[in-house]
Design a protein around this motif. Sequence first.
Motif, PDB file in Angstrom:
ATOM      1  N   ARG A  49      -4.908   5.650  -2.564  1.00 40.19           N
ATOM      2  CA  ARG A  49      -5.273   4.372  -3.180  1.00 40.19           C
ATOM      3  C   ARG A  49      -4.069   3.433  -3.288  1.00 40.19           C
ATOM      4  O   ARG A  49      -4.218   2.279  -3.614  1.00 40.19           O
ATOM      5  N   ARG A  50      -2.886   3.936  -3.019  1.00 38.18           N
ATOM      6  CA  ARG A  50      -1.691   3.103  -3.108  1.00 38.18           C
ATOM      7  C   ARG A  50      -1.179   2.662  -1.749  1.00 38.18           C
ATOM      8  O   ARG A  50      -0.317   1.814  -1.675  1.00 38.18           O
ATOM      9  N   VAL A  51      -1.659   3.235  -0.688  1.00 38.16           N
ATOM     10  CA  VAL A  51      -1.169   2.915   0.648  1.00 38.16           C
ATOM     11  C   VAL A  51      -1.853   1.642   1.138  1.00 38.16           C
ATOM     12  O   VAL A  51      -3.073   1.589   1.228  1.00 38.16           O
ATOM     13  N   PRO A  52      -1.075   0.616   1.437  1.00 43.24           N
ATOM     14  CA  PRO A  52      -1.699  -0.616   1.913  1.00 43.24           C
ATOM     15  C   PRO A  52      -2.265  -0.425   3.326  1.00 43.24           C
ATOM     16  O   PRO A  52      -1.704   0.298   4.139  1.00 43.24           O
ATOM     17  N   VAL A  53      -3.374  -1.072   3.575  1.00 39.55           N
ATOM     18  CA  VAL A  53      -3.989  -1.028   4.898  1.00 39.55           C
ATOM     19  C   VAL A  53      -3.843  -2.405   5.505  1.00 39.55           C
ATOM     20  O   VAL A  53      -4.249  -3.406   4.911  1.00 39.55           O
ATOM     21  N   ILE A  54      -3.236  -2.441   6.684  1.00 35.98           N
ATOM     22  CA  ILE A  54      -3.012  -3.708   7.374  1.00 35.98           C
ATOM     23  C   ILE A  54      -3.872  -3.720   8.627  1.00 35.98           C
ATOM     24  O   ILE A  54      -3.793  -2.811   9.453  1.00 35.98           O
ATOM     25  N   ALA A  55      -4.682  -4.753   8.753  1.00 33.46           N
ATOM     26  CA  ALA A  55      -5.567  -4.875   9.912  1.00 33.46           C
ATOM     27  C   ALA A  55      -4.738  -4.983  11.189  1.00 33.46           C
ATOM     28  O   ALA A  55      -3.628  -5.535  11.188  1.00 33.46           O
ATOM     29  N   ALA A  56      -5.268  -4.448  12.262  1.00 34.36           N
ATOM     30  CA  ALA A  56      -4.550  -4.431  13.545  1.00 34.36           C
ATOM     31  C   ALA A  56      -4.124  -5.829  13.974  1.00 34.36           C
ATOM     32  O   ALA A  56      -3.013  -6.019  14.485  1.00 34.36           O
ATOM     33  N   ASP A  57      -4.979  -6.817  13.762  1.00 29.65           N
ATOM     34  CA  ASP A  57      -4.646  -8.179  14.189  1.00 29.65           C
ATOM     35  C   ASP A  57      -3.551  -8.826  13.338  1.00 29.65           C
ATOM     36  O   ASP A  57      -2.989  -9.842  13.718  1.00 29.65           O
ATOM     37  N   ARG A  58      -3.187  -8.219  12.209  1.00 30.94           N
ATOM     38  CA  ARG A  58      -2.123  -8.754  11.354  1.00 30.94           C
ATOM     39  C   ARG A  58      -0.855  -7.906  11.407  1.00 30.94           C
ATOM     40  O   ARG A  58       0.155  -8.250  10.811  1.00 30.94           O
ATOM     41  N   TRP A  59      -0.893  -6.777  12.116  1.00 28.89           N
ATOM     42  CA  TRP A  59       0.223  -5.847  12.156  1.00 28.89           C
ATOM     43  C   TRP A  59       1.489  -6.474  12.744  1.00 28.89           C
ATOM     44  O   TRP A  59       2.580  -6.303  12.216  1.00 28.89           O
ATOM     45  N   GLU A  60       1.361  -7.210  13.841  1.00 26.78           N
ATOM     46  CA  GLU A  60       2.528  -7.806  14.492  1.00 26.78           C
ATOM     47  C   GLU A  60       3.226  -8.779  13.547  1.00 26.78           C
ATOM     48  O   GLU A  60       4.456  -8.778  13.442  1.00 26.78           O
ATOM     49  N   ALA A  61       2.476  -9.592  12.843  1.00 22.46           N
ATOM     50  CA  ALA A  61       3.069 -10.528  11.879  1.00 22.46           C
ATOM     51  C   ALA A  61       3.776  -9.767  10.758  1.00 22.46           C
ATOM     52  O   ALA A  61       4.858 -10.150  10.318  1.00 22.46           O
TER      53      ALA A  61
END
Length: 68
Positions: A49-61
């Motif tokens: 519940r503490r690990v942030p999830v970053i969408a693939a399309d936002r990973w590069e940024a």
Amino acid sequence: MNQMTRLSVRFTPAERQLLERAAELAHISLSGFIRSKAVEAAELEITGRRVPVIAADRWEAYETRAKL
């Protein structure tokens, strides 16, 4: 030795049989097996519940900003 507290949990006969077999295969007591698996599940639940999830399309940024 660490102090332990008692926790009572109820299982169906089939669940108990499954847990006993798993503990036997792991070469540990039933109590030790249940305790270790319960603690492992709790740790995963909490850290998950503490690990942030970053969408693939936002990973590069995100990577670009992380390098600054």
